[in-house]
Design an enzyme around this catalytic site. Structure first.
Site, PDB file in Angstrom:
ATOM      1  N   ASP A  52       0.882  -1.169   0.000  1.00 50.14           N
ATOM      2  CA  ASP A  52       0.000   0.000   0.000  1.00 50.14           C
ATOM      3  C   ASP A  52       0.913   1.210   0.000  1.00 50.14           C
ATOM      4  OD1 ASP A  52      -1.673   2.141   0.570  1.00 50.14           O
ATOM      5  OD2 ASP A  52      -2.750   1.130   2.181  1.00 50.14           O
ATOM      6  N   ASN A  79       3.110   2.268 -10.719  1.00 49.81           N
ATOM      7  CA  ASN A  79       1.854   2.332 -11.454  1.00 49.81           C
ATOM      8  C   ASN A  79       0.667   2.719 -10.586  1.00 49.81           C
ATOM      9  OD1 ASN A  79      -0.240   1.425 -13.580  1.00 49.81           O
ATOM     10  ND2 ASN A  79      -0.633   0.010 -11.882  1.00 49.81           N
ATOM     11  N   SER A 130       2.604   8.006 -15.669  1.00 46.90           N
ATOM     12  CA  SER A 130       1.993   9.332 -15.581  1.00 46.90           C
ATOM     13  C   SER A 130       0.635   9.281 -16.277  1.00 46.90           C
ATOM     14  CB  SER A 130       2.930  10.372 -16.205  1.00 46.90           C
ATOM     15  OG  SER A 130       2.386  11.669 -16.146  1.00 46.90           O
ATOM     16  N   TYR A 144      -5.858  15.965  -9.907  1.00 47.24           N
ATOM     17  CA  TYR A 144      -5.188  14.872 -10.603  1.00 47.24           C
ATOM     18  C   TYR A 144      -4.111  15.438 -11.517  1.00 47.24           C
ATOM     19  CZ  TYR A 144      -4.566  10.723 -13.552  1.00 47.24           C
ATOM     20  OH  TYR A 144      -4.035   9.661 -14.234  1.00 47.24           O
ATOM     21  N   LYS A 148      -0.010  14.618 -11.324  1.00 41.53           N
ATOM     22  CA  LYS A 148       0.742  14.046 -12.446  1.00 41.53           C
ATOM     23  C   LYS A 148       1.774  15.027 -12.993  1.00 41.53           C
ATOM     24  CE  LYS A 148      -0.981   9.898 -12.535  1.00 41.53           C
ATOM     25  NZ  LYS A 148      -0.124   8.748 -12.160  1.00 41.53           N
TER      26      LYS A 148
END
Length: 276
Positions: A52, A79, A130, A144, A148
Site C-alpha cells: 500500500d 503504477n 503518468s 489529478y 501528475k
C-alpha cells in the site's frame, strides 16, 4: 540472468496487464497491491504481495520480500494511482492530501525504499506511470493534473541525479483506457465532493467536454499500455517519455510543438465548458 520487476497497483488495469506481460517474457515479477489477489494464474516466477503506497511499512516489507525471493530487483514500475474528479473548491483538504499521498508521495516512498538497492548494484530502472494529464490541463481534474505534473517534474529531475549511478528513470503517459477501474473510482470520489451551486452550469458544460473526449478515444487497452511499459524496460535507450495511447497524441503534440499562445488558444476553445 533472469531480471526482476516490481510493479505497484497490480490488482487491475495497467499493473495487472504489465505483470502478466513481464511474466510471459520470462521475467521474475513482484506483483504488489493493497489487497493481494491472484495475478496471472499460477506463474512460478510471480510473487504476489501486499504493498500500500500510503503505508511505508508495507513498502519496506514488499521490497524485502521481493529481494529475498528473487535475489535482486532490476526494474520498478510505479503504477499505483487514482484520479480525483470535481472542482477544486468542492474537494476537501483531506482528499487533496490523499491524492498526493497516492500519486506522488507514495511513488517517492517506493523509490526511496529501493534506491539503496539500486545504488549498491550500480544499476536499475524506474518507470513512473503518468498520464496525458501530466502534460496538459483539463477541466474538473485540477488535483489529478497537479499530482501528475508533479510526477513528471520529479521524474525528469531525478533522471539527472541518478544517471551518474547507472540508474535510469522513464515516464509512460497513457490516455483513456475504458476497461480499467480508474473511471469507476473517479466517479465514486466525485460523489463524495460538495460542490457550490454556482458551479452547476460549469459542471454541465464540462461533462459535455469529457463526453466528446470519450467519443474520440481509440480502442486502447491495458494490454496496449503494458506493451509500452515493457518496451520502456527493455529497449536499452535513455528515452525519458513514452506516449502510450493514440488518443492523447494530438493534445501532447499541441502542448509540446506549439507556441504558448497557440496552445492556450487551442485548449481554451476546445476545453472551456460552454453554457448549457
Amino acid at each position: 540472468m533472469t531480471k526482476t520487476v516490481l510493479i505497484t497497483g497490480c490488482s487491475s488495469g495497467f499493473g495487472a496487464a504489465a505483470a502478466c506481460l513481464f511474466a510471459d517474457n520470462g521475467w521474475n515479477v513482484v506483483a504488489t497491491m493493497r489487497t493481494p489477489v491472484a495475478a496471472c494464474g499460477d506463474y512460478p516466477n510471480v510473487l504476489v504481495t501486499k504493498l500500500d503506497v500510503q503505508n511505508r511499512d508495507s513498502i519496506t516489507s514488499a521490497v524485502s520480500e521481493g529481494i529475498k525471493r528473487f535475489g535482486q530487483i532490476d526494474v520498478v514500475v510505479n503504477n499505483a494511482g487514482y484520479g480525483l474528479f470535481g472542482v477544486f473548491e468542492g474537494t476537501s483538504r483531506e482528499k487533496v492530501q490523499e491524492q498526493f499521498d497516492v500519486n506522488v508521495f507514495g511513488m517517492m516512498d517506493v523509490i526511496r525504499e529501493t534506491l539503496p538497492h539500486f545504488r549498491a548494484n550500480r544499476s536499475g530502472l524506474y518507470i513512473n506511470v503518468s498520464s496525458g494529464a501530466g502534460v496538459f490541463g483539463l477541466p474538473m481534474i485540477s488535483l489529478y493534473n497537479a499530482s501528475k505534473f508533479a510526477l513528471e517534474g520529479f521524474s525528469e529531475s531525478l533522471s539527472y541525479e541518478l544517471a551518474s549511478l547507472g540508474i535510469g528513470v522513464k515516464i509512460v503517459e497513457p490516455g483513456g483506457v475504458l476497461e480499467t477501474k480508474f473511471g469507476q473510482r473517479s466517479g465514486q470520489e466525485f460523489s463524495s465532493t460538495t460542490t457550490p451551486p454556482d458551479y452547476e452550469l460549469f459542471i454541465t458544460g464540462a461533462a459535455a467536454v469529457f463526453d466528446e473526449l470519450r467519443q474520440a478515444r481509440g480502442l486502447a487497452t491495458s494490454e496496449d499500455v503494458a506493451k509500452v511499459i515493457f518496451e520502456a524496460a527493455t529497449d536499452g535507450t535513455n528515452q525519458l517519455r513514452y506516449v502510450a495511447t493514440e488518443d492523447i497524441k494530438p493534445l501532447i503534440d499541441k502542448r509540446r510543438e506549439s507556441s504558448e499562445a497557440e496552445y492556450m488558444a487551442f485548449m481554451r476553445e476546445r476545453m472551456t465548458p460552454k453554457p448549457a
